[in-house]
Design a protein around this motif. Sequence first.
Motif, PDB file in Angstrom:
ATOM      1  N   ASN A  66     -46.726  -1.704  20.783  1.00  0.00           N
ATOM      2  CA  ASN A  66     -45.645  -0.951  20.157  1.00  0.00           C
ATOM      3  C   ASN A  66     -45.718   0.549  20.433  1.00  0.00           C
ATOM      4  OD1 ASN A  66     -44.658  -3.288  19.058  1.00  0.00           O
ATOM      5  ND2 ASN A  66     -45.473  -2.946  17.011  1.00  0.00           N
ATOM      6  N   ARG A  99     -41.910  -2.855  20.524  1.00  0.00           N
ATOM      7  CA  ARG A  99     -41.635  -2.649  21.953  1.00  0.00           C
ATOM      8  C   ARG A  99     -42.821  -3.246  22.718  1.00  0.00           C
ATOM      9  NH1 ARG A  99     -41.136   3.065  19.827  1.00  0.00           N
ATOM     10  NH2 ARG A  99     -39.317   2.877  18.482  1.00  0.00           N
ATOM     11  N   LYS A 115     -39.733  -4.245  27.412  1.00  0.00           N
ATOM     12  CA  LYS A 115     -38.791  -4.940  26.523  1.00  0.00           C
ATOM     13  C   LYS A 115     -38.627  -4.123  25.248  1.00  0.00           C
ATOM     14  CE  LYS A 115     -40.113  -8.056  23.726  1.00  0.00           C
ATOM     15  NZ  LYS A 115     -40.783  -9.256  23.185  1.00  0.00           N
ATOM     16  N   PHE A 116     -37.393  -3.725  24.984  1.00  0.00           N
ATOM     17  CA  PHE A 116     -37.066  -2.994  23.763  1.00  0.00           C
ATOM     18  C   PHE A 116     -36.014  -3.781  22.981  1.00  0.00           C
ATOM     19  CE2 PHE A 116     -39.398   0.193  25.836  1.00  0.00           C
ATOM     20  CZ  PHE A 116     -39.625   1.264  24.987  1.00  0.00           C
ATOM     21  N   GLN A 117     -36.140  -3.766  21.668  1.00  0.00           N
ATOM     22  CA  GLN A 117     -35.222  -4.507  20.806  1.00  0.00           C
ATOM     23  C   GLN A 117     -34.387  -3.532  19.979  1.00  0.00           C
ATOM     24  OE1 GLN A 117     -37.842  -7.056  18.547  1.00  0.00           O
ATOM     25  NE2 GLN A 117     -38.185  -8.432  20.274  1.00  0.00           N
ATOM     26  N   MET A 176     -33.104   1.418  17.320  1.00  0.00           N
ATOM     27  CA  MET A 176     -34.157   0.889  18.183  1.00  0.00           C
ATOM     28  C   MET A 176     -35.294   0.368  17.312  1.00  0.00           C
ATOM     29  SD  MET A 176     -36.605   2.790  21.001  1.00  0.00           S
ATOM     30  CE  MET A 176     -35.376   3.073  22.277  1.00  0.00           C
TER      31      MET A 176
END
Length: 488
Positions: free
Chosen positions: A52, A88, A191-193, A84
């Motif tokens: 993260n 991550r 990868k980001f959410q 965001m």
Amino acid sequence: MLESNYLLTDEQMMQFITKGYLVLQNDIPQQLHQSIMNQINYVMHNEGNPGNNILPRVPDIQQLFDTPTVKGALSSVLGSDYYMHPHRHCHYNQPGNATPGGGQWHKDGYWSSMRSHRPWWAMIFYYTHDITEDLGPTAIMPGTQYYEKFLGDRGETLLPTGKAGTMVLVHFDLWHKASLNVSELDRYMLKFQFLRLSAPEIPTWNHQSSEMIVPEGTPAIHLNLWQDVWDWLRGEQSAKQAGTISEERLLALRQELEAEEEITSLNAAYELGQLGTQGIEELIGQIINGSNLTAVRAAYGLQGAGIEAIPELLRVMKHEDEKRRALAIFVLGMIGSSEGEVVSSLIASLQDESEWVRRNAVESLGMIKHTGEQAVSALANVLIDSLKCETNDASQVNKTVNYASSQTYITNQIGYTAALSLLRIGKSGYVQEVVRSLEQALYSNDRYVRAYAAEALTHLRTEEAVDILIRFYRSSRWCPDTSKVSTF
């Protein structure tokens, strides 16, 4: 202000709805991508995967998400106030990785107690370098975001490729996996959410036509489901079918809804959701008496029924089975209306004996418009109470929770959800009370409760909230230049 030409078109939105992905090309200097890749390469080989902390460890990454192209795409799908998520990850795919095929097909672990077909969440996959099929890009299976079961050989496998800076915007629940890296180079994918903070009221993309036009070459598999998502994103309720249908057709839909085949069952559920009273009665009956699987699919169908379904859903909230109560509350959150006794009933459910029910009520209160000060105050109290029940004993985490046993990454599920709901609606209540609860949450044992609390305080921006944040950040600030090899 974001220029409209950076927003997605109707055609792109429909591809996202039907296929579950869009490939974005960021017009950024190659030097930035190279610099980011070099920094990540150093971190991965000298310090290990920062998880993260990848963003504070390599702050240049933020420049990618601040571009009009990315902000326009995320605003189109999630609304301009998207957030965001603090989770991550850098996915490092080494040359000739030993996993057959490169990985296992999966959906990412979800953050609610139930997945949503409507895009409350999305992800972006970012490649720091030119990505070709031999480098092992993340494989996706278009159109599978609505399925709990893996389609296997019936699904299409796609390997998105492109120049450095290629980003793939995907529906959070799209099936995907790492493919095999057969090159001699390292492959990095970030990868980001992201999540939506409010239900749509108007289209937030470059919207031109109210008509849903399915992309050419796309099999019309889920027209009613797609229509529900399309209309919801436009801030509209789907039109109901006029008149009544025959008993024969209603019986056929009931049988299809109860079918084991997920595609068939979902089609029936969403068609019933557009049939007015007849459809509502059938779907409610399945939530009350159907199998657990059929009840879940019926809940999805009821989203499109809108406010007409509210009276029946309020009655289901008194069901003796916790799952049926929880499903009714989930649907009320998705409908998003505060009409009648919805808010008071949800507040009452915060005292339910079932954690599943309580958690759904907490989340639904954060999704509904105009919940009022009483709801916000109740959420603040829920957050504080959850903090008192936290434990440092990992063996006790989720021990009694049977609905989300796989969510071990959330150690305080009620508190996590309460902090998220306060992030969404905290401004509409007694702000000082909310600030006090969030200040306590900054010291939660759960890292995601802490992250949501900090973001919620940032949104509130009162003098007290800012002062609390300054003191918190002084002690929690991350230094991206400090590593095990640095000396000062």
